[in-house]
Scaffold this active site. Structure first.
Site, PDB file in Angstrom:
ATOM      1  N   ASP A   1      40.973  40.116  39.940  1.00 19.19           N
ATOM      2  CA  ASP A   1      39.695  39.778  39.312  1.00 19.19           C
ATOM      3  C   ASP A   1      38.722  40.948  39.390  1.00 19.19           C
ATOM      4  O   ASP A   1      38.048  41.283  38.407  1.00 19.19           O
ATOM      5  CB  ASP A   1      39.063  38.571  40.010  1.00 19.19           C
ATOM      6  CG  ASP A   1      39.625  37.248  39.528  1.00 19.19           C
ATOM      7  OD1 ASP A   1      40.119  37.180  38.391  1.00 19.19           O
ATOM      8  OD2 ASP A   1      39.568  36.263  40.293  1.00 19.19           O
ATOM      9  N   ILE A   2      38.635  41.551  40.558  1.00 20.91           N
ATOM     10  CA  ILE A   2      37.660  42.627  40.753  1.00 20.91           C
ATOM     11  C   ILE A   2      37.989  43.830  39.871  1.00 20.91           C
ATOM     12  O   ILE A   2      37.106  44.395  39.211  1.00 20.91           O
ATOM     13  CB  ILE A   2      37.599  43.028  42.237  1.00 20.91           C
ATOM     14  CG1 ILE A   2      37.009  41.879  43.065  1.00 20.91           C
ATOM     15  CG2 ILE A   2      36.769  44.297  42.420  1.00 20.91           C
ATOM     16  CD1 ILE A   2      37.149  42.053  44.558  1.00 20.91           C
TER      17      ILE A   2
END
Length: 419
Positions: free
Chosen positions: A192-193
């Site tokens: 996600d990051i």
């Protein structure tokens, strides 16, 4: 005085060519309007990066909230700390997009927007009547960024894809964990990051292209694509040498000593990435004879005799504390550091010197702390002008300010469940 803007400059003034000193990083995207329909982490983190640089990011959620992250533990007051990590410097409004009136209002918002970001399942926006083709008719140069687990095409394009699943499918888990243990998820949502960073990067590029070509664009970002592209040397080793990397715990498969060692108190990570650094380790530890030992002279030798070298290092590391070894090794140019817990991270003098914690005012919580954006330009950091908004905090402001709605009209929309 502003110079004449070059042909590629943004219509809304984000990248106008300015005289030195007139524009700072914190308002580099001033005038860029983003409608953020995304939820959970990859999308919201990406739009937060744009907001940090001055973009006007308006979160749009269903009445009652449609972002699961709002309900994730732990909480401060009524707010999820998880949600708080991904939504600073934004505004929030509620709007029921499954109603005709809700879609009409959203389309009016699109007319003055530059970017729409969404991470619904593939095809959801089309079913709402707000897909890319429709958005282009409303705003011919609109940029739509769609974020999904597996992309807009392919045999799995309709599958849901959360971060831990992507870590598994992408092979990241297979190379993470102890050699004789199970595949292990990384402790933070790295897929996600990393995707959030590509959200910001791709949209900056899309804005530049739009202002050159005056055309709409659809950015298709897949968490799986991002994670596979981030396999770095592991992917290269396989593609070029057919080498399949194995789990090594905290050790490095291609370099040693490049791992953690238990000291008298806590573990320390060292990364002796070349022969010079290994020589420094040997000398600091009082064993210069290791440098001339046939087993350890080159990295290839050390890899072949990894277990023997580790046994020798473990014995010596146990004789001093992690802090003592960190001081000694750092003085000789060896990258190293104690393994900190989260409390120790925020007490670390370097973290405090770099002012990684900033404060902001929240609508209901008052003054709250955040980890700042890591960008530092001309010795200045990006400010936190607005704490993460509570659900719908700016709904009436947007509708009254942009559409001139009076109180009676707002009450009607509330009664009908549109906002």
């Amino acid at each position: 005085m502003m110079k004449k803007a070059p042909q590629f400059a943004m219509k809304l003034g984000a990248f106008f060519y300015m005289e030195k000193g007139e524009i700072k990083m914190e308002n580099a995207l001033k005038g860029v309007k983003v409608l953020d329909l995304s939820r959970v982490l990859a999308g919201p983190l990406g739009t937060m990066l744009l907001a940090d640089m001055g973009a006007d990011v308006l979160r749009v959620e269903q009445p009652g909230g449609s972002d699961d992250i709002r309900h994730w533990y732990p909480f401060v007051g009524e707010e999820s700390t998880y949600y708080m990590a991904a939504n600073r410097n934004k505004r929030s409004m509620t709007l029921h997009l499954k109603t005709e009136r809700g879609r009409e209002i959203f389309e009016k918002l699109v007319k003055t927007a530059d970017i729409v970001v969404e991470n619904f399942k593939s095809g959801t926006l089309d079913r709402l009547g707000l897909g890319y083709e429709r958005l282009k008719t409303i705003k011919p140069d609109i940029i739509l960024c769609s974020i999904t687990g597996y992309g807009q095409t392919g045999p799995m394009h309709k599958h849901p894809g959360y971060d831990p699943v992507i870590q598994a499918v992408s092979g990241l888990m297979d190379v993470t964990g102890q050699k004789d243990g199970d595949p292990t998820r990384v402790g933070i949502p790295v897929a996600d990051i990393m995707t959030s960073h590509y959200v910001a990067i791709s949209l900056l590029g899309a804005l530049r292209v739009r202002d050159q070509e005056q055309e709409a664009q659809h950015v298709d970002l897949s968490l799986l694509d991002v994670q596979v592209s981030s396999l770095a040397n592991i992917a290269s080793s396989y593609l070029l040498k057919n080498h399949i990397t194995q789990r090594m715990g905290n050790a490095h498969g291609n370099i040693t000593p490049y791992e953690t060692f238990q000291c008298a108190d806590d573990p320390i990570m060292i990364a002796a990435g070349n022969d010079r650094m290994f020589a420094a380790v040997a000398n600091v530890m009082g064993h210069p004879e290791w440098v001339d030992d046939n087993r350890f002279q080159t990295n290839r030798d050390r890899i072949e005799h990894r277990d023997e070298l580790r046994a020798l290092l473990e014995e010596v590391f146990a004789q001093k504390t992690a802090a003592e070894w960190e001081d000694l090794l750092s003085e000789h140019g060896v990258p190293c550091g104690a393994v900190n817990n989260i409390e120790q991270v925020f007490e670390h003098p370097q973290v405090q010197h770099r002012e990684m914690v900033k404060k902001g005012e929240h609508e209901t919580l008052g003054e709250v702390k955040f980890v700042r954006n890591p960008i530092r330009a001309n010795e200045e950091t990006l400010p936190i002008d607005q704490a993460p908004p509570v659900l719908g905090e700016n709904t009436e402001e947007v509708l009254a300010g942009e559409f001139g709605m009076d109180e009676e009209s707002l009450q009607v929309l509330k009664k009908e469940g549109i906002i």
